[in-house]
Design a protein around this motif. Structure first.
Motif, PDB file in Angstrom:
ATOM      1  N   PRO A   1     -22.329 -20.487  -2.491  1.00 57.91           N
ATOM      2  CA  PRO A   1     -22.840 -19.421  -3.365  1.00 57.91           C
ATOM      3  C   PRO A   1     -21.810 -18.930  -4.385  1.00 57.91           C
ATOM      4  CG  PRO A   1     -23.496 -19.012  -1.096  1.00 57.91           C
ATOM      5  CD  PRO A   1     -22.523 -20.146  -1.059  1.00 57.91           C
ATOM      6  N   ASN A   2     -20.560 -18.854  -3.975  1.00 62.39           N
ATOM      7  CA  ASN A   2     -19.522 -18.420  -4.915  1.00 62.39           C
ATOM      8  C   ASN A   2     -19.304 -19.443  -6.025  1.00 62.39           C
ATOM      9  OD1 ASN A   2     -19.066 -16.013  -3.602  1.00 62.39           O
ATOM     10  ND2 ASN A   2     -17.338 -16.778  -2.396  1.00 62.39           N
ATOM     11  N   VAL A   3     -19.345 -20.712  -5.645  1.00 60.91           N
ATOM     12  CA  VAL A   3     -19.194 -21.772  -6.646  1.00 60.91           C
ATOM     13  C   VAL A   3     -20.341 -21.690  -7.657  1.00 60.91           C
ATOM     14  CG1 VAL A   3     -19.180 -24.270  -7.023  1.00 60.91           C
ATOM     15  CG2 VAL A   3     -17.925 -23.293  -5.099  1.00 60.91           C
ATOM     16  N   HIS A   4     -21.559 -21.450  -7.165  1.00 63.80           N
ATOM     17  CA  HIS A   4     -22.717 -21.338  -8.046  1.00 63.80           C
ATOM     18  C   HIS A   4     -22.554 -20.166  -9.014  1.00 63.80           C
ATOM     19  CE1 HIS A   4     -26.863 -21.595  -9.359  1.00 63.80           C
ATOM     20  NE2 HIS A   4     -27.009 -20.308  -9.111  1.00 63.80           N
ATOM     21  N   ARG A   5     -22.090 -19.035  -8.519  1.00 64.92           N
ATOM     22  CA  ARG A   5     -21.890 -17.867  -9.387  1.00 64.92           C
ATOM     23  C   ARG A   5     -20.825 -18.148 -10.449  1.00 64.92           C
ATOM     24  NH1 ARG A   5     -22.265 -15.252  -4.233  1.00 64.92           N
ATOM     25  NH2 ARG A   5     -24.194 -14.019  -4.060  1.00 64.92           N
ATOM     26  N   ILE A   6     -19.755 -18.839 -10.037  1.00 64.55           N
ATOM     27  CA  ILE A   6     -18.682 -19.161 -10.988  1.00 64.55           C
ATOM     28  C   ILE A   6     -19.196 -20.086 -12.079  1.00 64.55           C
ATOM     29  CG2 ILE A   6     -16.486 -20.387 -11.241  1.00 64.55           C
ATOM     30  CD1 ILE A   6     -15.780 -19.356  -8.400  1.00 64.55           C
ATOM     31  N   GLU A   7     -19.984 -21.085 -11.687  1.00 60.02           N
ATOM     32  CA  GLU A   7     -20.532 -22.023 -12.671  1.00 60.02           C
ATOM     33  C   GLU A   7     -21.477 -21.319 -13.642  1.00 60.02           C
ATOM     34  OE1 GLU A   7     -22.252 -24.992 -10.194  1.00 60.02           O
ATOM     35  OE2 GLU A   7     -20.360 -26.090  -9.898  1.00 60.02           O
ATOM     36  N   GLU A   8     -22.330 -20.436 -13.116  1.00 59.21           N
ATOM     37  CA  GLU A   8     -23.250 -19.683 -13.972  1.00 59.21           C
ATOM     38  C   GLU A   8     -22.472 -18.784 -14.939  1.00 59.21           C
ATOM     39  OE1 GLU A   8     -26.718 -19.504 -14.315  1.00 59.21           O
ATOM     40  OE2 GLU A   8     -26.513 -21.436 -13.308  1.00 59.21           O
ATOM     41  N   HIS A   9     -21.436 -18.146 -14.399  1.00 62.43           N
ATOM     42  CA  HIS A   9     -20.595 -17.275 -15.224  1.00 62.43           C
ATOM     43  C   HIS A   9     -19.947 -18.080 -16.347  1.00 62.43           C
ATOM     44  CE1 HIS A   9     -17.792 -13.891 -15.950  1.00 62.43           C
ATOM     45  NE2 HIS A   9     -16.899 -14.831 -16.172  1.00 62.43           N
ATOM     46  N   ARG A  10     -19.424 -19.248 -16.012  1.00 61.04           N
ATOM     47  CA  ARG A  10     -18.763 -20.079 -17.014  1.00 61.04           C
ATOM     48  C   ARG A  10     -19.751 -20.533 -18.087  1.00 61.04           C
ATOM     49  NH1 ARG A  10     -16.939 -23.813 -13.852  1.00 61.04           N
ATOM     50  NH2 ARG A  10     -14.930 -22.827 -13.499  1.00 61.04           N
ATOM     51  N   ARG A  11     -20.934 -20.970 -17.652  1.00 57.35           N
ATOM     52  CA  ARG A  11     -21.937 -21.413 -18.618  1.00 57.35           C
ATOM     53  C   ARG A  11     -22.352 -20.280 -19.559  1.00 57.35           C
ATOM     54  NH1 ARG A  11     -23.865 -24.937 -14.387  1.00 57.35           N
ATOM     55  NH2 ARG A  11     -25.165 -23.277 -13.519  1.00 57.35           N
ATOM     56  N   LYS A  12     -22.495 -19.086 -18.975  1.00 51.25           N
ATOM     57  CA  LYS A  12     -22.900 -17.935 -19.782  1.00 51.25           C
ATOM     58  C   LYS A  12     -21.891 -17.661 -20.895  1.00 51.25           C
ATOM     59  CE  LYS A  12     -23.325 -12.894 -19.517  1.00 51.25           C
ATOM     60  NZ  LYS A  12     -23.256 -11.708 -18.624  1.00 51.25           N
ATOM     61  N   TYR A  13     -20.607 -17.629 -20.544  1.00 48.78           N
ATOM     62  CA  TYR A  13     -19.608 -17.272 -21.545  1.00 48.78           C
ATOM     63  C   TYR A  13     -19.280 -18.439 -22.473  1.00 48.78           C
ATOM     64  CZ  TYR A  13     -19.161 -12.675 -19.631  1.00 48.78           C
ATOM     65  OH  TYR A  13     -19.445 -11.389 -19.241  1.00 48.78           O
ATOM     66  N   GLU A  14     -19.475 -19.657 -21.996  1.00 49.86           N
ATOM     67  CA  GLU A  14     -19.362 -20.786 -22.918  1.00 49.86           C
ATOM     68  C   GLU A  14     -20.455 -20.697 -23.975  1.00 49.86           C
ATOM     69  OE1 GLU A  14     -19.520 -24.248 -20.474  1.00 49.86           O
ATOM     70  OE2 GLU A  14     -17.376 -24.197 -19.976  1.00 49.86           O
ATOM     71  N   ARG A  15     -21.664 -20.310 -23.532  1.00 48.23           N
ATOM     72  CA  ARG A  15     -22.769 -20.160 -24.483  1.00 48.23           C
ATOM     73  C   ARG A  15     -22.493 -19.025 -25.463  1.00 48.23           C
ATOM     74  NH1 ARG A  15     -26.250 -18.935 -21.107  1.00 48.23           N
ATOM     75  NH2 ARG A  15     -26.522 -16.723 -21.542  1.00 48.23           N
ATOM     76  N   LEU A  16     -21.983 -17.901 -24.954  1.00 47.46           N
ATOM     77  CA  LEU A  16     -21.682 -16.765 -25.831  1.00 47.46           C
ATOM     78  C   LEU A  16     -20.601 -17.113 -26.851  1.00 47.46           C
ATOM     79  CD1 LEU A  16     -21.722 -13.775 -23.290  1.00 47.46           C
ATOM     80  CD2 LEU A  16     -23.440 -14.324 -25.019  1.00 47.46           C
ATOM     81  N   HIS A  17     -19.577 -17.825 -26.386  1.00 53.95           N
ATOM     82  CA  HIS A  17     -18.504 -18.225 -27.309  1.00 53.95           C
ATOM     83  C   HIS A  17     -19.033 -19.214 -28.344  1.00 53.95           C
ATOM     84  CE1 HIS A  17     -14.970 -16.207 -25.681  1.00 53.95           C
ATOM     85  NE2 HIS A  17     -15.396 -16.492 -24.458  1.00 53.95           N
ATOM     86  N   LYS A  18     -19.896 -20.118 -27.910  1.00 53.10           N
ATOM     87  CA  LYS A  18     -20.469 -21.089 -28.842  1.00 53.10           C
ATOM     88  C   LYS A  18     -21.333 -20.385 -29.888  1.00 53.10           C
ATOM     89  CE  LYS A  18     -23.304 -25.260 -29.054  1.00 53.10           C
ATOM     90  NZ  LYS A  18     -24.126 -26.223 -28.288  1.00 53.10           N
ATOM     91  N   GLU A  19     -22.184 -19.437 -29.434  1.00 51.38           N
ATOM     92  CA  GLU A  19     -23.033 -18.696 -30.371  1.00 51.38           C
ATOM     93  C   GLU A  19     -22.194 -17.880 -31.343  1.00 51.38           C
ATOM     94  OE1 GLU A  19     -25.634 -16.395 -27.961  1.00 51.38           O
ATOM     95  OE2 GLU A  19     -26.939 -18.086 -27.456  1.00 51.38           O
ATOM     96  N   ARG A  20     -21.109 -17.313 -30.829  1.00 55.25           N
ATOM     97  CA  ARG A  20     -20.220 -16.524 -31.693  1.00 55.25           C
ATOM     98  C   ARG A  20     -19.580 -17.423 -32.746  1.00 55.25           C
ATOM     99  NH1 ARG A  20     -14.810 -14.713 -31.874  1.00 55.25           N
ATOM    100  NH2 ARG A  20     -14.615 -12.531 -32.486  1.00 55.25           N
ATOM    101  N   GLU A  21     -19.166 -18.621 -32.349  1.00 56.25           N
ATOM    102  CA  GLU A  21     -18.572 -19.555 -33.293  1.00 56.25           C
ATOM    103  C   GLU A  21     -19.597 -20.014 -34.323  1.00 56.25           C
ATOM    104  OE1 GLU A  21     -15.522 -21.609 -35.049  1.00 56.25           O
ATOM    105  OE2 GLU A  21     -15.439 -20.121 -33.436  1.00 56.25           O
ATOM    106  N   GLU A  22     -20.842 -20.227 -33.872  1.00 57.00           N
ATOM    107  CA  GLU A  22     -21.899 -20.629 -34.798  1.00 57.00           C
ATOM    108  C   GLU A  22     -22.184 -19.526 -35.816  1.00 57.00           C
ATOM    109  OE1 GLU A  22     -25.087 -21.586 -32.193  1.00 57.00           O
ATOM    110  OE2 GLU A  22     -24.434 -23.663 -31.867  1.00 57.00           O
ATOM    111  N   ARG A  23     -22.159 -18.260 -35.351  1.00 56.83           N
ATOM    112  CA  ARG A  23     -22.363 -17.151 -36.289  1.00 56.83           C
ATOM    113  C   ARG A  23     -21.229 -17.090 -37.308  1.00 56.83           C
ATOM    114  NH1 ARG A  23     -24.057 -14.453 -31.537  1.00 56.83           N
ATOM    115  NH2 ARG A  23     -22.063 -13.392 -31.331  1.00 56.83           N
TER     116      ARG A  23
END
Length: 396
Positions: A234-256
């Motif tokens: 469960p902790n690994v799953h939360r870490i992966e979700e967290h990483r994906r979320k902020y990778e997406r946010l950083h990508k969207e920020r870079e696209e903007r």
């Protein structure tokens, strides 16, 4: 506003927040354009499959002042960039231990030659260690396993067994050192992966722990590995979700950021184009229109040197023949025996032709020779007309 309509509006705004691509719908283009008119920065997903109006509204502004204003806004956006993305903490389950900082345990010398006698002695020491473990005497078990390792430093199982004792003693760093030694000797040591994975879980190294425990389970499955994996997973799953979320946010920020830069460059290019266009129009409006019958006017000389005289030879003289207008009447136009090179080679006349006031007067007279009278009092114009008439009058 009616409360039900207000609630509907709130729901719509929440939908837009969770899924900006809703704004792709052509029927909502009016709302998207309204947001843009307020200076809103929409995510790239709001433009996918959208119409071109929202994307090109900066270019459609043709007024120089507006273009300059848009450029200023773009620079302001760049200077006042959105705040840095601050990652939130991850809520993880399970307790972790502080790293053990004891001096490293004794390790065997891999260059030592292992004899049959030393191998047997190592096995005897290991047996004593197992007995001490069963009695809960972990320190004695470590001593016996250390003796076994020194006698047989090429045995992966000796290191892996001592690593398992360090796990029970909650000394994860010591356990990892022994597990690494075991895996260096035997890369397929299931016990080496298992003990290292369990020690990493104690330190909160969840992803590394999961990787080692999965490898151990493939090599030699047991219930203890499965139990630890259930806590780690469960902790690994939360870490992966967290990483994906902020990778997406950083990508969207870079696209903007890229989109802002693209729009800024387009606005600058548009402003430069409009400025050049206005300068060209302003420059062309200041050029003298030229004398009728003289190709392109005569600013600074006749175009192309006009070999052989004026373009087309000006058969029959100036347009309209200047009937009865100029002194000497010159009915029927300019005489055919006029040597135009006398005009072209006369520096005073050529200088006069570059004067807009003189050119305007000559054009006025050529349009209507009767207008000559109103220019005879002009000290600039009268001498030029007189000199031209003298040259048109033929040989003196």
């Amino acid at each position: 506003m009616d409360e039900s309509k207000l609630n509907q509006l709130k729901q719509f705004v929440e939908q837009c927040k969770s899924d900006p691509s809703i704004l792709n719908d052509p029927s909502l283009s009016f709302f998207r354009d309204y947001l843009l008119s307020l200076g809103a920065q929409l995510p790239p997903s709001a433009y996918e499959h959208g119409d071109s109006k929202s994307k090109s509204f900066v270019v459609e502004e043709s007024d120089e002042d507006v273009a300059d204003t848009d450029v200023g806004k773009g620079n302001a956006d760049d200077e006042g960039e959105e705040d840095e993305i601050v990652e939130s903490d991850i809520e993880l389950e399970g307790e972790t231990l502080e790293p053990d900082n004891d001096p490293p345990q004794k390790m065997g010398d891999p260059s030592v030659e292992v004899t049959e006698d030393s191998r047997d002695a190592a096995q005897a020491a290991k047996a004593k260690a197992m007995e001490a473990m069963s009695e809960g005497n972990m320190e004695e078990a470590i001593e016996n396993l250390t003796e076994a390792i020194l006698l047989n430093p090429k045995s992966a199982i000796m290191y892996a067994t001592r690593a398992s004792v360090y796990v029970k003693m909650k000394k994860p760093n010591a356990a990892i050192r022994d597990a690494n030694a075991a895996l260096e000797i035997n890369p397929d040591s299931a016990k080496g992966y298992k003990t290292r994975g369990m020690a990493q879980a104690m330190l909160g190294q969840w992803e590394d722990a999961a990787k080692d425990l999965h490898l151990a389970s493939k090599l030699d499955y047991d219930e203890e590995i499965n139990a630890v994996l259930k806590k780690v997973g469960p902790n690994v799953h939360r870490i992966e979700e967290h990483r994906r979320k902020y990778e997406r946010l950083h990508k969207e920020r870079e696209e903007r950021k890229i989109e802002r830069e693209r729009r800024r460059r387009r606005a600058e290019a548009q402003a430069a184009y409009e400025k050049a266009k206005k300068q060209e129009q302003s420059s062309s409006s200041k050029k003298p229109e030229g004398m009728p019958g003289f190709s392109g006017g005569m600013p600074g000389g006749f175009p192309g040197g006009m070999p052989g005289g004026f373009p087309g030879g000006m058969p029959g003289g100036f347009p309209g023949g200047m009937p009865g207008g100029f002194p000497g009447s010159m009915p029927g136009g300019v005489p055919g025996n006029v040597d135009f090179s006398k005009i072209l080679n006369d520096p005073e006349l050529m200088a006069a032709f570059s004067d807009p006031e003189v050119m305007a007067a000559l054009q006025d007279v050529m349009k209507n020779p009767a207008n000559l009278a109103k220019h005879q009092a002009n000290p600039k114009v009268a001498p030029v007309i007189a000199k031209m008439m003298g040259k048109f009058g033929g040989p003196q």
